[in-house]
Design an enzyme around this catalytic site. Structure first.
Site, mmCIF file in Angstrom:
data_model
loop_
_atom_site.group_PDB
_atom_site.id
_atom_site.type_symbol
_atom_site.label_atom_id
_atom_site.label_comp_id
_atom_site.label_asym_id
_atom_site.label_seq_id
_atom_site.Cartn_x
_atom_site.Cartn_y
_atom_site.Cartn_z
ATOM 1 N N TYR A 271 0.437 4.407 -2.336
ATOM 2 C CA TYR A 271 -0.609 5.376 -2.008
ATOM 3 C C TYR A 271 -0.287 6.114 -0.707
ATOM 4 O O TYR A 271 -0.282 7.346 -0.663
ATOM 5 C CB TYR A 271 -1.947 4.652 -1.899
ATOM 6 C CG TYR A 271 -3.134 5.566 -1.737
ATOM 7 C CD1 TYR A 271 -3.611 6.317 -2.811
ATOM 8 C CD2 TYR A 271 -3.797 5.673 -0.522
ATOM 9 C CE1 TYR A 271 -4.709 7.155 -2.674
ATOM 10 C CE2 TYR A 271 -4.895 6.500 -0.369
ATOM 11 C CZ TYR A 271 -5.351 7.238 -1.443
ATOM 12 O OH TYR A 271 -6.438 8.071 -1.301
ATOM 13 N N LYS B 238 0.908 9.944 -0.906
ATOM 14 C CA LYS B 238 0.130 11.042 -0.340
ATOM 15 C C LYS B 238 0.932 11.826 0.698
ATOM 16 O O LYS B 238 0.788 13.049 0.820
ATOM 17 C CB LYS B 238 -1.162 10.502 0.284
ATOM 18 C CG LYS B 238 -2.189 10.022 -0.723
ATOM 19 C CD LYS B 238 -2.817 11.178 -1.491
ATOM 20 C CE LYS B 238 -4.011 10.718 -2.312
ATOM 21 N NZ LYS B 238 -4.676 11.840 -3.002
ATOM 22 N N ARG C 176 0.811 -1.213 0.000
ATOM 23 C CA ARG C 176 0.000 0.000 0.000
ATOM 24 C C ARG C 176 0.848 1.269 0.000
ATOM 25 O O ARG C 176 0.324 2.382 -0.016
ATOM 26 C CB ARG C 176 -0.906 0.007 1.236
ATOM 27 C CG ARG C 176 -1.901 -1.117 1.282
ATOM 28 C CD ARG C 176 -2.241 -1.476 2.730
ATOM 29 N NE ARG C 176 -2.698 -0.338 3.463
ATOM 30 C CZ ARG C 176 -3.962 -0.155 3.859
ATOM 31 N NH1 ARG C 176 -4.875 -1.059 3.566
ATOM 32 N NH2 ARG C 176 -4.314 0.906 4.532
ATOM 33 N N THR D 48 -12.539 -1.274 12.724
ATOM 34 C CA THR D 48 -13.502 -0.178 12.651
ATOM 35 C C THR D 48 -13.143 0.830 11.561
ATOM 36 O O THR D 48 -11.979 0.967 11.177
ATOM 37 C CB THR D 48 -13.601 0.575 13.993
ATOM 38 O OG1 THR D 48 -12.363 1.249 14.257
ATOM 39 C CG2 THR D 48 -13.946 -0.370 15.126
ATOM 40 N N ARG D 49 -14.187 1.505 11.082
ATOM 41 C CA ARG D 49 -14.048 2.599 10.146
ATOM 42 C C ARG D 49 -15.073 3.671 10.526
ATOM 43 O O ARG D 49 -16.050 3.406 11.220
ATOM 44 C CB ARG D 49 -14.292 2.150 8.696
ATOM 45 C CG ARG D 49 -13.303 1.128 8.164
ATOM 46 C CD ARG D 49 -11.910 1.702 8.000
ATOM 47 N NE ARG D 49 -11.006 0.726 7.398
ATOM 48 C CZ ARG D 49 -10.256 -0.124 8.090
ATOM 49 N NH1 ARG D 49 -10.325 -0.152 9.414
ATOM 50 N NH2 ARG D 49 -9.449 -0.955 7.457
ATOM 51 N N SER E 137 -19.221 -0.132 -1.135
ATOM 52 C CA SER E 137 -19.644 -0.578 -2.466
ATOM 53 C C SER E 137 -19.596 -2.097 -2.575
ATOM 54 O O SER E 137 -20.486 -2.719 -3.169
ATOM 55 C CB SER E 137 -18.784 0.074 -3.558
ATOM 56 O OG SER E 137 -17.414 -0.084 -3.301
#
Length: 347
Positions: free
Chosen positions: A155, A159, A152, A220-221, A199
């Protein structure tokens, strides 16, 4: 009535990634308040369908371009929003080199455009700069726990590098740059197969397929509806003086993935059951923003609760995707490497 800048002229705003999920909603909101909008998008992850209703708008212009190769615009600009980057794990891992270069080279190009025009600049950063956080909730002064060589990193580190570019340009008084650290965002116009948790679960439920839960589902989110996020982005761009540091934008309501899946099953008529798969590498266990800074500086906080926003999103997927929900989209020219699906939503 047209939005006016301090010099009395109508405001012209460039939105890179403007045909994407968040970007298209931002274009709508900017036009609604009277701005002129120039949308730049490569369609790598965005879709022309998202902005098709705007194509005949007199104050909307669409340019197909990759920001890695975009370094000038032929008219004056007042503001530049950079939302151009693949945002979900399957998308940004499919071509990691391009993802990294979009974050670094592409952001550098747009900063140069902003500098040329004396335009304010807003960088859409991400909660992924915090990695798998050891601090909870995450404040802007937390420096993160990122695996800089993991799958990952293209990204996460991309960023982080983009943020560094923005603040270097700000400190050198070259660009009035602002940075939003965006947490999990959802709503209509999400791509059905982008690999984001909301989604994924909605498409699976609509199609009667098993709902995939990675790991225990107790990670969690915090989910922010897209209209709330867009309001926060615009407030951050317009606030005076410059905040001089990153600002978290997200909904501090925290839910486990199991709770989210239960909401989806209760909301969408389906025969789907849950199935469990191993948790992907470096997947964050907990994610919740501290939005004190956004509240104090911008007077901003999210208004749409998860149940309400999820209902709008489910209705959109049912109307738009329906029985074709499991049909895979045609592959893009840059998405050539297979990746494992992953929990969470990245922006």
């Amino acid at each position: 009535m047209l939005q006016r800048t301090r010099n009395g002229k109508s405001r012209t705003v460039l939105v890179a990634g403007g045909a994407g999920f968040v970007g298209s909603h931002l274009c709508d909101a900017l036009l609604a308040r009277g701005d002129r909008v120039i949308c730049v998008d490569s369609y790598i992850t965005g879709s022309k369908d998202n902005v098709r209703p705007l194509l005949n708008h007199p104050d909307f212009r669409l340019i197909e371009a990759d920001i890695c190769e975009f370094d000038r615009i032929d008219e004056p600009l007042d503001q530049v929003y950079n939302l151009a980057c693949a945002a979900s794990p399957p998308q940004y891992q499919a071509d990691p080199v391009h993802t990294m270069m979009t974050c670094v080279s592409g952001t550098g190009n747009l900063l140069s455009v902003a500098e040329q025009h004396g335009a304010s600049f807003l960088q859409a950063s991400t909660s992924e700069v915090y990695g798998d956080p050891a601090e909870h909730p995450q404040r802007e002064d937390y420096r993160g726990n990122v695996n800089c060589i993991g799958p990952r990193a293209c990204y996460d580190e991309g960023k982080r590098a983009a943020e560094a570019l923005c603040f270097d340009m700000l400190r050198s008084a070259r660009v009035d740059a602002r940075v939003a650290r965006i947490f999990n965002t959802y709503g209509p116009r999400m791509q059905p197969h982008d690999g984001r948790i909301i989604s994924n679960l909605l498409v699976q439920a609509i199609s009667g397929k098993p709902l995939t839960i990675y790991g225990t589902g107790e990670q969690t989110r915090s989910f922010c509806f897209v209209s709330d996020l867009v309001a926060g982005l615009m407030a951050l761009m317009d606030v005076d003086p410059n905040p001089q540091g990153p600002v978290n934008l997200g909904n501090p309501g925290e839910f486990t993935i199991n709770e989210l899946a239960a909401l989806v099953l209760a909301m969408v008529p389906t025969v789907s059951k849950m199935v469990r798969k191993p948790l992907p590498q470096d997947d964050p266990q907990r994610r919740r923003p501290d939005i004190s800074r956004a509240s104090e500086l911008l007077g901003w906080e999210p208004k749409v609760p998860l149940r309400e926003g999820l209902r709008h999103t489910a209705d959109w997927f049912i109307a738009t995707v329906g029985s074709d929900a499991e049909r895979k989209p045609r592959s893009s020219t840059v998405r050539t490497q297979p990746v494992s699906p992953e929990m969470g939503m990245r922006v």
